[in-house]
Design a protein around this motif. Structure first.
Motif, PDB file in Angstrom:
ATOM      1  N   UNK A 115       0.832  -1.206   0.000  1.00 25.11           N
ATOM      2  CA  UNK A 115       0.000   0.000   0.000  1.00 25.11           C
ATOM      3  C   UNK A 115       0.872   1.263   0.000  1.00 25.11           C
ATOM      4  N   UNK A 116       2.062   1.206   0.603  1.00 22.24           N
ATOM      5  CA  UNK A 116       2.971   2.352   0.568  1.00 22.24           C
ATOM      6  C   UNK A 116       3.449   2.581  -0.863  1.00 22.24           C
ATOM      7  N   UNK A 117       3.817   1.500  -1.542  1.00 22.26           N
ATOM      8  CA  UNK A 117       4.222   1.627  -2.941  1.00 22.26           C
ATOM      9  C   UNK A 117       3.070   2.159  -3.799  1.00 22.26           C
ATOM     10  N   UNK A 118       1.846   1.741  -3.484  1.00 22.14           N
ATOM     11  CA  UNK A 118       0.685   2.237  -4.222  1.00 22.14           C
ATOM     12  C   UNK A 118       0.499   3.736  -4.052  1.00 22.14           C
ATOM     13  N   UNK A 119       0.669   4.220  -2.824  1.00 18.87           N
ATOM     14  CA  UNK A 119       0.535   5.652  -2.574  1.00 18.87           C
ATOM     15  C   UNK A 119       1.649   6.426  -3.285  1.00 18.87           C
ATOM     16  N   UNK A 120       2.867   5.909  -3.221  1.00 21.70           N
ATOM     17  CA  UNK A 120       3.974   6.565  -3.932  1.00 21.70           C
ATOM     18  C   UNK A 120       3.724   6.597  -5.442  1.00 21.70           C
ATOM     19  N   UNK A 121       3.193   5.501  -5.976  1.00 23.84           N
ATOM     20  CA  UNK A 121       2.887   5.452  -7.414  1.00 23.84           C
ATOM     21  C   UNK A 121       1.799   6.452  -7.782  1.00 23.84           C
ATOM     22  N   UNK A 122       0.799   6.594  -6.919  1.00 26.92           N
ATOM     23  CA  UNK A 122      -0.242   7.601  -7.171  1.00 26.92           C
ATOM     24  C   UNK A 122       0.356   9.003  -7.169  1.00 26.92           C
ATOM     25  N   UNK A 123       1.291   9.241  -6.267  1.00 24.84           N
ATOM     26  CA  UNK A 123       1.954  10.544  -6.230  1.00 24.84           C
ATOM     27  C   UNK A 123       2.721  10.834  -7.506  1.00 24.84           C
ATOM     28  N   UNK A 124       3.408   9.827  -8.025  1.00 18.00           N
ATOM     29  CA  UNK A 124       4.143  10.010  -9.281  1.00 18.00           C
ATOM     30  C   UNK A 124       3.158  10.241 -10.433  1.00 18.00           C
ATOM     31  N   UNK A 125       2.033   9.527 -10.418  1.00 23.87           N
ATOM     32  CA  UNK A 125       1.024   9.717 -11.468  1.00 23.87           C
ATOM     33  C   UNK A 125       0.491  11.142 -11.453  1.00 23.87           C
ATOM     34  N   UNK A 126       0.223  11.677 -10.270  1.00 23.84           N
ATOM     35  CA  UNK A 126      -0.257  13.059 -10.174  1.00 23.84           C
ATOM     36  C   UNK A 126       0.817  14.031 -10.641  1.00 23.84           C
ATOM     37  N   UNK A 127       2.058  13.763 -10.295  1.00 22.98           N
ATOM     38  CA  UNK A 127       3.151  14.614 -10.751  1.00 22.98           C
ATOM     39  C   UNK A 127       3.187  14.683 -12.275  1.00 22.98           C
ATOM     40  N   UNK A 128       3.034  13.540 -12.934  1.00 22.50           N
ATOM     41  CA  UNK A 128       3.113  13.513 -14.394  1.00 22.50           C
ATOM     42  C   UNK A 128       1.846  14.026 -15.068  1.00 22.50           C
ATOM     43  N   UNK A 129       0.801  14.306 -14.301  1.00 15.61           N
ATOM     44  CA  UNK A 129      -0.339  15.014 -14.881  1.00 15.61           C
ATOM     45  C   UNK A 129       0.062  16.454 -15.179  1.00 15.61           C
ATOM     46  N   UNK A 130       0.931  17.010 -14.331  1.00 22.39           N
ATOM     47  CA  UNK A 130       1.334  18.405 -14.477  1.00 22.39           C
ATOM     48  C   UNK A 130       2.673  18.583 -15.195  1.00 22.39           C
ATOM     49  N   UNK A 131       3.552  17.587 -15.134  1.00 21.37           N
ATOM     50  CA  UNK A 131       4.866  17.670 -15.764  1.00 21.37           C
ATOM     51  C   UNK A 131       4.936  16.571 -16.822  1.00 21.37           C
ATOM     52  N   UNK A 132       5.102  16.957 -18.057  1.00 21.61           N
ATOM     53  CA  UNK A 132       5.164  15.966 -19.129  1.00 21.61           C
ATOM     54  C   UNK A 132       6.062  16.485 -20.238  1.00 21.61           C
ATOM     55  N   UNK A 133       6.636  15.577 -21.028  1.00 23.64           N
ATOM     56  CA  UNK A 133       7.482  16.035 -22.134  1.00 23.64           C
ATOM     57  C   UNK A 133       6.629  16.740 -23.175  1.00 23.64           C
ATOM     58  N   UNK A 134       7.160  17.792 -23.720  1.00 24.86           N
ATOM     59  CA  UNK A 134       6.397  18.533 -24.707  1.00 24.86           C
ATOM     60  C   UNK A 134       7.046  18.423 -26.078  1.00 24.86           C
ATOM     61  N   UNK A 135       6.301  17.850 -26.978  1.00 25.63           N
ATOM     62  CA  UNK A 135       6.642  17.874 -28.394  1.00 25.63           C
ATOM     63  C   UNK A 135       5.328  18.145 -29.115  1.00 25.63           C
ATOM     64  N   UNK A 136       5.320  18.976 -30.120  1.00 25.86           N
ATOM     65  CA  UNK A 136       4.061  19.268 -30.817  1.00 25.86           C
ATOM     66  C   UNK A 136       3.582  18.063 -31.625  1.00 25.86           C
TER      67      UNK A 136
END
Length: 86
Positions: free
Chosen positions: A9-30
């Motif tokens: 469950x700790x790994x699950x929470x950490x994974x959710x945190x990374x998922x939320x991070x990548x909602x806002x930070x992502x590679x940009x290519x047109x």
């Protein structure tokens, strides 16, 4: 059950945190179409699949392996959509 001394469950929470991070930070290519979707949401979906696998692992290891496999396939699609073919 645990992985590297931490409960799943700790790994699950950490994974959710990374998922939320990548909602806002992502590679940009047109890009457009499916490649845009994979670039924008692919990495977050990878981490959501891994989080789901962590949360269900204690009760259903077979389902957890399938979810983790989906995460791996999504990561492959993300990498191909972002970096391959131009």
């Amino acid at each position: 059950m645990n992985l590297l001394g931490l409960p799943y469950w700790v790994w699950g929470i950490l994974s959710c945190g990374v998922a939320v991070l990548f909602v806002f930070v992502y590679p940009y290519k047109p890009l457009t179409g499916i490649r845009f979707f994979l670039q924008r949401w692919g990495h977050s979906l990878v981490w959501l699949f891994l989080a789901a696998a962590c949360f269900v692992a204690p009760s259903s290891p077979d389902l957890a392996r399938k979810l983790a496999g989906l995460g791996g396939l999504m990561y492959l699609a993300f990498m191909l959509g972002t970096f391959a073919f131009g």
